[in-house]
Enzyme design. Sequence first.
Site, short mmCIF file in Angstrom:
data_model
loop_
_atom_site.label_atom_id
_atom_site.label_comp_id
_atom_site.label_asym_id
_atom_site.label_seq_id
_atom_site.Cartn_x
_atom_site.Cartn_y
_atom_site.Cartn_z
N ASN A 1 0.83 -1.20 0.00
CA ASN A 1 0.00 0.00 0.00
C ASN A 1 0.87 1.25 0.00
O ASN A 1 2.10 1.19 -0.08
CB ASN A 1 -0.98 -0.02 1.19
CG ASN A 1 -0.25 -0.01 2.53
OD1 ASN A 1 0.90 0.40 2.65
ND2 ASN A 1 -0.94 -0.46 3.57
N THR B 1 -2.96 -1.31 -8.57
CA THR B 1 -2.96 -1.95 -9.88
C THR B 1 -3.76 -1.16 -10.92
O THR B 1 -4.68 -0.40 -10.59
CB THR B 1 -3.53 -3.38 -9.78
OG1 THR B 1 -3.27 -4.07 -11.00
CG2 THR B 1 -5.02 -3.36 -9.52
N GLN C 1 -9.40 -6.36 -12.68
CA GLN C 1 -8.40 -5.53 -12.00
C GLN C 1 -9.03 -4.58 -11.00
O GLN C 1 -8.45 -4.25 -9.97
CB GLN C 1 -7.56 -4.77 -13.03
CG GLN C 1 -6.71 -5.68 -13.90
CD GLN C 1 -5.85 -6.65 -13.10
OE1 GLN C 1 -4.97 -6.24 -12.34
NE2 GLN C 1 -6.11 -7.95 -13.24
N HIS D 1 -9.23 -5.64 -7.26
CA HIS D 1 -8.12 -5.54 -6.31
C HIS D 1 -8.37 -4.52 -5.21
O HIS D 1 -8.06 -4.76 -4.04
CB HIS D 1 -6.83 -5.15 -7.04
CG HIS D 1 -6.10 -6.30 -7.65
ND1 HIS D 1 -5.35 -7.18 -6.92
CD2 HIS D 1 -6.02 -6.71 -8.95
CE1 HIS D 1 -4.82 -8.09 -7.74
NE2 HIS D 1 -5.21 -7.83 -8.97
N GLU E 1 0.45 -0.40 -16.30
CA GLU E 1 1.05 -1.58 -15.69
C GLU E 1 0.72 -2.81 -16.53
O GLU E 1 1.61 -3.59 -16.90
CB GLU E 1 0.48 -1.75 -14.27
CG GLU E 1 0.98 -3.00 -13.56
CD GLU E 1 0.26 -3.23 -12.25
OE1 GLU E 1 0.80 -3.98 -11.41
OE2 GLU E 1 -0.85 -2.70 -12.04
N HIS E 2 -0.55 -3.01 -16.84
CA HIS E 2 -1.01 -4.10 -17.71
C HIS E 2 -1.70 -3.48 -18.92
O HIS E 2 -2.62 -2.67 -18.75
CB HIS E 2 -2.03 -5.00 -17.00
CG HIS E 2 -1.62 -5.49 -15.65
ND1 HIS E 2 -2.04 -4.87 -14.49
CD2 HIS E 2 -0.84 -6.52 -15.27
CE1 HIS E 2 -1.54 -5.52 -13.45
NE2 HIS E 2 -0.81 -6.53 -13.90
N ASP F 1 -1.29 -12.79 -14.07
CA ASP F 1 -1.27 -12.71 -12.61
C ASP F 1 -0.84 -14.03 -11.98
O ASP F 1 -0.28 -14.05 -10.88
CB ASP F 1 -2.66 -12.35 -12.08
CG ASP F 1 -2.97 -10.86 -12.23
OD1 ASP F 1 -2.03 -10.08 -12.39
OD2 ASP F 1 -4.17 -10.51 -12.19
N HIS G 1 45.62 12.03 -11.09
CA HIS G 1 45.12 10.88 -11.85
C HIS G 1 46.18 10.41 -12.84
O HIS G 1 46.44 9.21 -12.98
CB HIS G 1 43.84 11.25 -12.62
CG HIS G 1 42.61 11.28 -11.77
ND1 HIS G 1 42.47 12.08 -10.68
CD2 HIS G 1 41.44 10.58 -11.88
CE1 HIS G 1 41.27 11.89 -10.13
NE2 HIS G 1 40.62 10.97 -10.85
#
Length: 459
Positions: free
Chosen positions: A238, A261, A283, A286, A352-353, A386, A445
């Site tokens: 969360n 999601t 979805q 969720h 996301e998807h 999933d 260097h």
Amino acid sequence: MPDASKRSPLLSRIDLRPGHRDGDFPAPGALRSMLPRAAVDVDAAVERVRPVIDAVRERGADAALEYAERFDRVRPETVRVPAAALREALDGVDPEVRAALETSIERARAVHADQRRTDSTTQVVPGGTVTERWVPVARVGLYAPGGLAVYPSSVVMNVVPAQEAGVEGLVVCSPPQAEFGGRPHPLVLAAAALLGVDEVWAVGGAQAVALLAYGGGEKGDTDGGALEPVDMVTGPGNVYVTAAKRVLRGRIGIDSEAGTTEIAILADHTADPVHVAADLVSQAEHDPAAASVLVTTSPELADAVDAELDAQVATTKHTERITTALSGPQSGTILVSSVEDGLRVVDAYAAEHLEIQTDDARGVAARVRNAGAVFVGPHSPVSLGDYCAGSNHVLPTGGCARHSSGLSVQTFLRGIHVVDYSADALAEVADRVVALADAEDLPAHGQAVTARFGRRKDR
């Protein structure tokens, strides 16, 4: 009684077709501000989790368990779940569920095993090589959320790539459940046992991320057992889990700041509205803040999906939660005049998807630039990903797919360059090193090179 046929659809609409917008098709930056998106204030959550993090840093397991009692309404006797409880959970799993978990693990292993990089050595010059070694993170904390659902699948999706990367120390963290005597959900424990993970901590939220980052301190667990810190934390959670990851990033590595999601579906007139609606609902199930977005060239499909949503949401288990998600500002339908414009929209949204349900779905999917995962055609729903596609479901949200990838074997690997030059190979390029060092006003260097050959440049 109100007429159901005149009820407003669950999904709001944005019309980007010519004649319904001002001027040319919006540029990507403008599109991003126009599209539905969940409003998540991680910054506000950061201020709320800082005291939790501070307390866990100072008092370790005791503080974490106090917060469990406060937020989860149960205080486990110990943070670490006894090994016997893991075995008991696995023994008690329904055989069909166990078989499904085994299928998920088997397919995930097949896909993730092919992601493992191999070391490579380049001979730059005779006597001079650079090798890139891929070394796994030593110890990782893998978060499996609790909340409105139980996620043994997230255990699989986190553990499998870590194991395939060669991570030796794995800790699965999941919130304690009052219903199960202060232990994580039995399915989470069973999944861990099935994967061979024997270290599971009953702690969730920001306190879990903090405990993973700092460990249990000198006292360790409440029974005196060790709670060693990890090098990296992965897995969704969360907003408070996300905020804790943000605060502790640097002390630990993180995969991403994963949010709630989201699904986007690019569809044309060939799509089946029953499939589209079912996938949007899946979805939305969720979380009330989940995002479900339809991008379509077909107003007729949009209307049919609206009707299907009414029918499907009314008969599903989590009607109230789904209704809130679909009717929220993070969800909606976007009408476009062509698949080309639809691709512009989904690339700006960076879901996301992303499902492609169009004519020539494979060809359209090949042109997608921004998405956590792409699901091609009518028989590749997000639900498959999933659980049992073999792909990983821990994916970037909130538009982060424009620049970030989902969880994979690479998440747990670090590339280390090994430089091996002989004296002759170093001598051959010494003057070039000195020239660049002088150009950057860093003469020491250059001296670090020339000193190896008995040369010194006085200044």
